[in-house]
Design an enzyme around this catalytic site. Structure first.
Site, PDB file in Angstrom:
ATOM      1  N   HIS A 122       4.699  20.302 -14.271  1.00 16.32           N
ATOM      2  CA  HIS A 122       4.992  20.428 -12.833  1.00 16.32           C
ATOM      3  C   HIS A 122       4.605  19.100 -12.167  1.00 16.32           C
ATOM      4  CE1 HIS A 122       4.234  21.905  -8.688  1.00 16.32           C
ATOM      5  NE2 HIS A 122       4.917  22.987  -8.995  1.00 16.32           N
ATOM      6  N   ASP A 199      -3.453  22.557 -16.571  1.00 13.83           N
ATOM      7  CA  ASP A 199      -2.838  23.118 -15.369  1.00 13.83           C
ATOM      8  C   ASP A 199      -2.587  24.595 -15.672  1.00 13.83           C
ATOM      9  OD1 ASP A 199      -1.153  24.129 -13.483  1.00 13.83           O
ATOM     10  OD2 ASP A 199       0.284  22.468 -13.533  1.00 13.83           O
ATOM     11  N   GLN A 202       0.024  28.804 -13.963  1.00 13.94           N
ATOM     12  CA  GLN A 202       0.847  29.912 -14.468  1.00 13.94           C
ATOM     13  C   GLN A 202       0.196  30.600 -15.666  1.00 13.94           C
ATOM     14  OE1 GLN A 202       3.452  30.860 -12.844  1.00 13.94           O
ATOM     15  NE2 GLN A 202       4.042  29.058 -11.656  1.00 13.94           N
ATOM     16  N   LYS A 225      -0.969  32.566  -6.706  1.00 19.86           N
ATOM     17  CA  LYS A 225      -0.110  33.002  -7.808  1.00 19.86           C
ATOM     18  C   LYS A 225      -0.761  34.139  -8.604  1.00 19.86           C
ATOM     19  CE  LYS A 225       1.879  28.388  -8.353  1.00 19.86           C
ATOM     20  NZ  LYS A 225       3.197  28.434  -7.719  1.00 19.86           N
ATOM     21  N   CYS A 365      10.014  21.980  -8.852  1.00 22.73           N
ATOM     22  CA  CYS A 365       9.001  20.911  -8.895  1.00 22.73           C
ATOM     23  C   CYS A 365       8.828  20.348 -10.298  1.00 22.73           C
ATOM     24  CB  CYS A 365       7.652  21.375  -8.346  1.00 22.73           C
ATOM     25  SG  CYS A 365       7.719  21.837  -6.619  1.00 22.73           S
TER      26      CYS A 365
HETATM   27  C1  LIG Z   1       2.677  24.948 -13.416  1.00 18.83           C
HETATM   28  C2  LIG Z   1       2.321  24.720 -11.985  1.00 18.83           C
HETATM   29  N1  LIG Z   1       1.434  23.777 -11.674  1.00 18.83           N
HETATM   30  C3  LIG Z   1       1.066  23.532 -10.406  1.00 18.83           C
HETATM   31  C4  LIG Z   1       1.589  24.245  -9.356  1.00 18.83           C
HETATM   32  C5  LIG Z   1       1.164  23.892  -7.962  1.00 18.83           C
HETATM   33  O1  LIG Z   1       0.529  24.914  -7.328  1.00 18.83           O
HETATM   34  P1  LIG Z   1       0.177  24.792  -5.778  1.00 18.83           P
HETATM   35  O2  LIG Z   1       1.427  24.327  -5.102  1.00 18.83           O
HETATM   36  O3  LIG Z   1      -0.213  26.157  -5.401  1.00 18.83           O
HETATM   37  O4  LIG Z   1      -0.927  23.789  -5.647  1.00 18.83           O
HETATM   38  C6  LIG Z   1       2.513  25.260  -9.637  1.00 18.83           C
HETATM   39  C7  LIG Z   1       3.135  26.081  -8.570  1.00 18.83           C
HETATM   40  O5  LIG Z   1       4.023  25.720  -7.860  1.00 18.83           O
HETATM   41  C8  LIG Z   1       2.901  25.491 -10.971  1.00 18.83           C
HETATM   42  O6  LIG Z   1       3.803  26.423 -11.269  1.00 18.83           O
END
Ligand SMILES: Cc1ncc(COP(=O)(O)O)c(C=O)c1O
Lengths: 409, 150
Positions: A122, A199, A202, A225, A365
């Site tokens: 991401h 990370d 998920q 999430k 993203c």
């Molecule tokens: C794999 C992953 N990493 C990071 C994020 C970023 O999360 P947030 O936007 O809540 O900081 C997300 C969600 O959009 C994600 O799916």
């Protein structure tokens, strides 16, 4: 089939209609809906316990502080942290990764050093490292994935050498659903002296997380999430590492002593929590992990695996539909990305929306990953505790309608 | 509002068979447009003959609405004066409720004012998709900036 459908009654939003149809919410990878337990915990905080934390000498402030720190302890226990001091509250996954990048990377990386990421990250686990590379002269390298959407473990030894100081990977891809063997990667990273940053945006919401067993150094995840509110997440880090890190933000709450020109920092985790934190959100986060623990994370995982298997089966019946991600549900989670013939994912999302079905369309993203997949965008259905087989079934006639509208034979 | 009104045949025809695709070797004006949220992309090359748009070429990737809108726009502005193209742009934006004004739609003469572009009216009922229809026009506005030279 595990049956968690009784949980649906806990989620007021799921009772809504959308475009005249009962809402079918299939976008939990973007954000999840919230159970009453979370909504009520936050409401109760504001009605009965609201005060700033770590500041007041009066009893109400003490209550608020205890609730805030109690939430930290709940989150710590949820991921099996050695102590609550290993949990830093952040604004979310993104800011948790930035806390590591700017608190550790900025001070330890130098020209010639490398950061190894996977090609399925991401943007949240790419861009902070790009920024740090700009400041330090370190460079990014990428671990590719195989034809069956697994990270390429055979390519790992060729990329992972003493020059690599940080390995960053997601515990589950938000696009492909891939769940890479984090434990094996972390062990390989440790062998060359590199830190592993997971990370877990998920990962932690969908299966039991045990940071002791994982062997990684940092884990980033967010409340929204996993049934909790937006605006809060957590960074878990091994305590000795957190204690060695610099704060990425300065301000109140994070100091030991402040002079005119120099200051000293509070101990971890408060060193990384400058300013008034999101207190009610922390309380909501704590309520969310209580809720998930009561359901049982093994149960959550089993439910999603069964639903994902069923979804892959049903989607396989749709002519012209391509799924991007592992076929084997033992190695993947419940985010299922797909395209349908030459119908653009945005058009699919609009068509499904008219049937009350919420899916995500776009690059999620993960633009570099979509470049590799050779498509500018995908449609994504993703599942959580409250989804049912009926939700999956609802996709089928909606996708048939999309094929009719676009004249796809 | 039914989806059949959104995905009219003429829109799907422009989506699948986009007009004036490609690039100009020596464009007099060029602009790239992107919708960072959804990743839709449009690139426009223009060639001028005096104050006239002599040639238009479009490249891009994205949904049926953005790509059909680009194709229809390319057809509609080719051969027009720059002033007429800008006028058309304002009427299109008025039709889509993007800006106030008179679209000049004449119910008695369907298609007279905006040509195929009128088929995009249905998008108005799907607010999240209006920016898809507008992307090529926003990109055109960028390409036409400073033309004709004041
Ligand atoms: C794999 C992953 N990493 C990071 C994020 C970023 O999360 P947030 O936007 O809540 O900081 C997300 C969600 O959009 C994600 O799916």
């Amino acid at each position: 089939m595990t049956d968690l459908s009784h949980l649906r009654a806990d989620f007021p939003l799921l009772q809504r209609e959308m475009n005249g149809r009962p809402l079918v919410y299939l976008d939990s990878a973007a954000t999840t809906q919230k159970p009453l337990a979370v909504l009520e915990a936050m409401d109760r905080f504001y009605r009965r316990h609201n005060a700033n934390v770590h500041r007041g000498a009066y009893a109400l402030a003490q209550e608020a502080t205890e609730l805030y720190e109690g939430a930290r302890a709940k989150v710590a226990a949820f991921v099996h942290a050695a102590s609550a001091r290993e949990i830093v509250f952040t604004r979310g996954t993104t800011s948790a990764i930035n806390t590591v990048a700017f608190g550790w990377g900025l001070y330890h990386l130098r020209p010639g050093d490398r950061i190894l990421l996977t090609t399925m990250e991401h943007h949240a686990n790419v861009v902070p490292w790009q920024l740090v590379c700009r400041h330090t002269g370190a460079e990014l390298i990428y671990l590719p994935f195989t034809a069956d959407y697994q990270i390429d473990l055979e390519a790992l030894p060729g990329l992972l050498d003493e020059r690599v100081k940080v390995v960053g990977l997601s515990g589950m891809s938000n696009v492909l659903g891939t769940m890479p063997p984090v434990t094996a990667v972390a062990a390989a990273a440790r062998a060359v002296g590199a830190l592993t940053v997971v990370d877990a945006a998920q990962m932690t919401p969908h299966s039991p997380t045990d940071v002791q067993a994982l062997g990684a150094d940092f884990l980033a995840f967010g409340a929204h999430k996993m049934l909790g509110p937006t605006g809060i997440g957590a960074l878990w880090g091994r305590l000795e590492l957190l204690e060695s890190m610099e704060p990425a933000e300065g301000g109140g709450e994070m100091i030991r002593d402040v002079g005119w020109n120099e200051s000293t920092w509070a101990d971890a985790p408060h060193r990384f929590e400058a300013g008034t934190p999101p207190i009610a959100e922390a309380v909501g986060f704590g309520a969310a992990v209580d809720y998930l623990s009561a359901v049982g994370m093994d149960e959550v995982h089993r439910h999603e695996a069964e639903l994902t298997r069923y979804a892959l089966e049903r989607l396989g019946e749709v002519p012209g539909l391509t799924v991007y991600g592992p076929a084997d549900v033992a190695q993947r989670g419940g985010a299922v990305s797909f395209t349908l013939a030459d119908i653009h994912p945005h058009d699919l999302a609009t068509i499904l929306d008219q049937q009350g079905i919420a899916i995500r369309a776009g690059h999620h993203c993960a633009k570099p990953l979509h470049r590799l997949l050779g498509v500018p965008a995908t449609a994504r259905a993703s599942f959580y505790v409250y989804n049912t087989r009926e939700d999956v079934d609802a996709l089928l006639p909606a996708l048939a309608e999309a094929r009719r509208l676009f004249g796809v034979s | 509002m039914s989806l059949d009104d959104l995905y009219r045949e003429v829109i799907l025809d422009h989506y699948r068979h986009p007009r004036r695709r490609g690039a100009l070797e020596h464009p007099d004006a060029h602009a790239d447009g992107q919708n960072p949220l959804c990743g839709d992309e449009i690139a426009i090359d223009l060639a001028f003959d005096g104050d006239r748009i002599a040639d238009v070429r479009i490249r891009g990737r994205g949904c049926s609405i953005s790509q059909a809108s680009a194709s229809m726009m390319a057809e509609a502005i080719t051969g027009k004066t720059i002033a007429d193209a800008k006028d058309l742009m304002h009427r299109f934006k008025a039709m889509m409720d993007i800006e106030p004004g008179e679209a000049g739609l004449d119910a008695a003469r369907p298609g007279a004012a905006l040509g195929d572009l009128e088929a995009l009216q249905g998008v108005r009922r799907f607010p999240v998709r209006i920016k898809c229809a507008d992307l090529p026009w926003a990109t055109l506005a960028q390409a036409l900036e400073g033309h004709p030279p004041a």
